[in-house]
Scaffold this motif. Structure first.
Motif, mmCIF file in Angstrom:
data_model
loop_
_atom_site.group_PDB
_atom_site.id
_atom_site.type_symbol
_atom_site.label_atom_id
_atom_site.label_comp_id
_atom_site.label_asym_id
_atom_site.label_seq_id
_atom_site.Cartn_x
_atom_site.Cartn_y
_atom_site.Cartn_z
ATOM 1 N N THR A 1 -5.434 5.417 -0.247
ATOM 2 C CA THR A 1 -4.503 4.954 0.140
ATOM 3 C C THR A 1 -4.687 3.526 -1.090
ATOM 4 O O THR A 1 -6.055 3.709 -1.429
ATOM 5 C CB THR A 1 -5.018 3.506 0.860
ATOM 6 O OG1 THR A 1 -4.912 4.703 2.709
ATOM 7 C CG2 THR A 1 -3.826 2.587 1.464
ATOM 8 N N ASP B 1 0.935 -1.258 -0.076
ATOM 9 C CA ASP B 1 -0.101 -0.143 0.071
ATOM 10 C C ASP B 1 1.222 1.035 -0.103
ATOM 11 O O ASP B 1 2.126 1.408 0.836
ATOM 12 C CB ASP B 1 -1.059 0.353 1.128
ATOM 13 C CG ASP B 1 -1.712 -1.212 1.518
ATOM 14 O OD1 ASP B 1 -2.179 -1.107 0.187
ATOM 15 O OD2 ASP B 1 -2.460 -1.444 2.007
ATOM 16 N N TYR B 2 0.954 2.481 -0.952
ATOM 17 C CA TYR B 2 1.067 3.732 -0.441
ATOM 18 C C TYR B 2 -0.251 5.049 -0.835
ATOM 19 O O TYR B 2 -1.080 4.749 -0.857
ATOM 20 C CB TYR B 2 1.866 3.706 -1.653
ATOM 21 C CG TYR B 2 1.104 3.774 -3.287
ATOM 22 C CD1 TYR B 2 1.492 5.026 -3.442
ATOM 23 C CD2 TYR B 2 0.906 2.879 -3.540
ATOM 24 C CE1 TYR B 2 0.339 5.214 -4.923
ATOM 25 C CE2 TYR B 2 0.416 2.478 -4.641
ATOM 26 C CZ TYR B 2 0.296 3.638 -6.185
ATOM 27 O OH TYR B 2 -0.713 4.049 -6.903
ATOM 28 N N GLU B 3 0.257 5.695 -0.296
ATOM 29 C CA GLU B 3 -0.227 7.303 -0.386
ATOM 30 C C GLU B 3 -0.671 7.569 -1.471
ATOM 31 O O GLU B 3 0.864 7.956 -1.634
ATOM 32 C CB GLU B 3 -0.066 7.923 0.876
ATOM 33 C CG GLU B 3 -0.826 7.127 3.248
ATOM 34 C CD GLU B 3 -2.134 6.553 2.901
ATOM 35 O OE1 GLU B 3 -2.651 7.693 2.597
ATOM 36 O OE2 GLU B 3 -2.153 5.147 2.920
#
Length: 652
Positions: free
Chosen positions: A636, A625-627
């Motif tokens: 997200t 996951d990344y923002e």
């Protein structure tokens, strides 16, 4: 007025796209040969004879619909209406006039009585399609709670303008309850049609033309009749989306696992002798049908934004019949996306352990047909023919013909078998075929029994990646897709959390074979049978790694075989991979055999060290996951991390 031969030739020129070449005089001899061959095939007379006759083209039949008439009819029924219809022109004009009159008239005091007077006529069709006027109480004059006026989402359908600047808790609950009610009706109707063996009668083009084969007489005089008709139209529309059921048929009502027994009998007959003399041997087999849970969850952050998207859709799509109400639009919108994903998954899906990220790839949710074939190969029931690996644009025709011929000689009879191959490679096949046989054929086919691009023996399979060279021969329908309940995927329901609202559904999917082959204890025993006890015959489309190669280029293939190395060799990286594809590395030589160590990018159970030819390891991408900021808000998302996890392995 054009002569008959001129009009016919013009039609074929447009069909083959030869207009520009004709204008510049660049039509080649082969293209002219193809054109004239098609002329004779299409019209039953040679071009030369037709031109010499030089007959006038007869006046068009006044009872046949012109192009403009068909467009008017399409607008009447919606953009998805059939392009050609058998009705006479006068009948179309009559029905159109009735609909225009009906749209202007208010709902009668006894609408059911009026409609029932013409149970299969234009009143039914017009109201079902949403062409009648809205009344003060209901959309399209349909007396059903789902169509009740007053709710913001139904008023949106009437005015096509935003109703509110903010949606209250009560309005959210009303929307949620109405959506779930309609979704439940849709699922229940799908099950009713399945139970009554009527799903196959859901022909979208016939339904919107008022000629459908579904029997609604048991619903006459019931308030829910038109909702049932509308759910049928939605189900029929979703059935028009591209599907793979003609290649891998669907088997329903599998809740978890189901065993399909089979048997392979040896010879039975012999010359007559007296006494109790018996001959015969049987090997029993069994295939396990299994399904896994698959889900769809989507979060609406802002229903106001969704409302604006709906308005934009109406303005853009015009008369498309699949837009009737806000709720129906959402159902079709998400249903279309899910159905298209499912059709791809039914071919190339591979079930992997679901990772703890926001979004796992759709192709990792369940097994598809290609995975089912691979699993029976791994299960020592089917041995892939290693003489047939990858092919290219100059070898594809010889490859297919030789592959077919080999099994023609192997089997007692190949009658009823089909060869399956990647649809994306069909243009390569056609070009190579014309290159090989162009001077020996009139493009109507070559000698009987020879494989060519129009031969029924080749079934072209959609949704396979361009770098997938899998080819297999089996009987039609042997490879199947599995599910529990038909249309269970469309059983949407909502959950509300403050300003947000989530929608989800849950269903079951899987894939398997009816019959694969007798299972052997060892790979050596299977190889020794020389394909004798198989019901499916496959190739081994692997890309061979160079000696001492330490990097796998996933752009080339998803199946790789190692070769003999000059020194100890270990795979240290996989490059140019897609996030939803499983990579398999097979041992092809034990000479400094290539290994995969539990280090660096490879988060595997332990080092992979093959001890025999055909040992393998399967790897799939790890996700993280990344923002990311989208429209001023942090969201997200998920992406491949660059690392790989282990799906399975075989070490002898």
């Amino acid at each position: 007025m054009l002569k008959k031969w001129q009009k016919r030739l013009k039609t074929l020129i447009n069909k083959f796209g030869f207009q520009k070449k004709l204008e510049t005089g660049e039509l080649t001899a082969d293209e002219q040969k193809q054109l004239f061959a098609e002329y004779e095939k299409e019209y039953g007379v040679t071009f030369e004879a037709d031109r010499e006759a030089n007959e006038d083209d007869p006046e068009p039949d006044k009872n046949i619909l012109s192009e403009s008439d068909q467009k008017e009819l399409a607008n009447m029924f919606g953009e998805a209406a059939p392009k050609t219809v058998p009705d006479l022109k006068e009948k179309v004009i009559e029905q159109k006039a009735k609909i225009e009159t009906l749209e202007k008239d208010p709902e009668p005091d006894t609408p059911v009585t009026v409609v029932r007077a013409d149970p299969t006529g234009v009143q039914i069709l017009s109201r079902t399609l949403g062409h009648t006027s809205h009344t003060a109480e209901h959309l399209f004059g349909i007396a059903n709670p789902l169509m009740a006026r007053g709710n913001w989402f139904n008023e949106l359908t009437v005015t096509k303008k935003g109703i509110v600047s903010s949606i209250s808790k009560k309005q959210r609950n009303e929307f949620k309850d109405a959506f779930e009610s309609f979704s439940s009706q849709l699922k229940a109707r799908a099950q009713e049609l399945e139970d009554g063996n009527m799903l196959s009668l859901l022909d979208f083009n016939k339904l919107i033309a008022g000629t459908g084969a579904i029997d609604y007489t048991h619903l006459y005089d019931q308030a829910g009749e038109f909702i049932v008709r509308r759910t049928d139209l939605i189900l029929a529309f979703l059935r028009t989306l591209p599907t793979v059921d003609h290649i891998f048929p669907m088997r329903s009502n599998i809740q978890n696992k189901e065993i399909a027994p089979g048997a392979n009998f040896g010879e039975l007959s012999q010359g007559y002798r007296k006494g109790k003399i018996f001959k015969g041997q049987v090997n029993f087999t069994a295939e396990i049908y299994s399904v896994v849970d698959v889900m769809f969850k989507f979060l609406f952050y802002d229903l106001i934004l969704l409302e604006k998207q709906y308005i934009g859709y109406l303005n853009k799509e015009g008369s498309n019949v699949i837009k009737w109400t806000f709720i129906e639009w959402i159902m079709v919108h998400f249903g279309t996306i899910l159905r298209n994903e499912q059709n791809k998954r039914r071919i190339v899906g591979v079930r992997t352990p679901q990772q703890k990220v926001v979004a796992n790839p759709a192709m990792f949710a369940a097994n598809g047909g290609l995975r089912a074939i691979q699993l029976v190969e791994d299960g020592l029931k089917v041995y892939p023919n290693k003489n047939y690996r990858t092919y290219n644009d100059s070898t594809i025709v010889d490859y297919f013909e030789n592959f077919w011929d080999f099994h023609t000689q192997l089997l007692p009879s190949i009658e009823g078998y089909e060869m399956n191959a990647n649809l994306k490679h069909r243009p390569l096949y056609i070009r190579n075929f014309r290159e090989k046989y162009g001077r020996d054929t009139d493009f109507g086919g070559v000698t009987a029994g020879m494989i060519n691009d129009v031969d029924a023996n080749i079934k072209w399979v959609p949704n396979m990646p361009i770098n997938n060279y899998k080819v297999w021969i089996t009987t039609p329908g042997n490879v199947e897709n599995h599910e529990d309940k038909p249309f269970e995927m469309l059983d949407f329901y909502f959950e509300r959390d403050w300003e947000e609202m989530g929608v989800m559904s849950r269903w079951k999917e899987g894939s398997g074979l009816q019959q694969a082959g007798i299972q052997y204890k060892t790979l050596e025993e299977l190889i020794a049978t020389e394909y004798e006890n198989q019901w499916i015959f496959t190739n081994f489309p692997a890309t061979t790694l160079d000696a001492d190669e330490t990097t796998v280029d996933a752009r080339l293939n998803s199946l790789f075989e190692t070769g003999a190395n000059t020194t100890a060799t270990n795979i240290s990286n996989i490059i140019k991979f897609k996030g939803d594809v499983v990579i398999r590395i097979v041992c092809g030589s034990l000479e400094n055999a290539t290994t995969v160590k539990k280090e660096g990018k490879f988060k595997i159970k332990e080092d992979f060290v093959p001890t025999a030819i055909d040992d393998f390891i399967e790897l799939y991408p790890e996700w993280e996951d990344y923002e990311e900021e989208i429209e001023g808000e942090m969201v997200t998302l998920s992406r491949p991390s660059g690392n790989f996890l282990e799906l399975s392995r075989r070490v002898s």
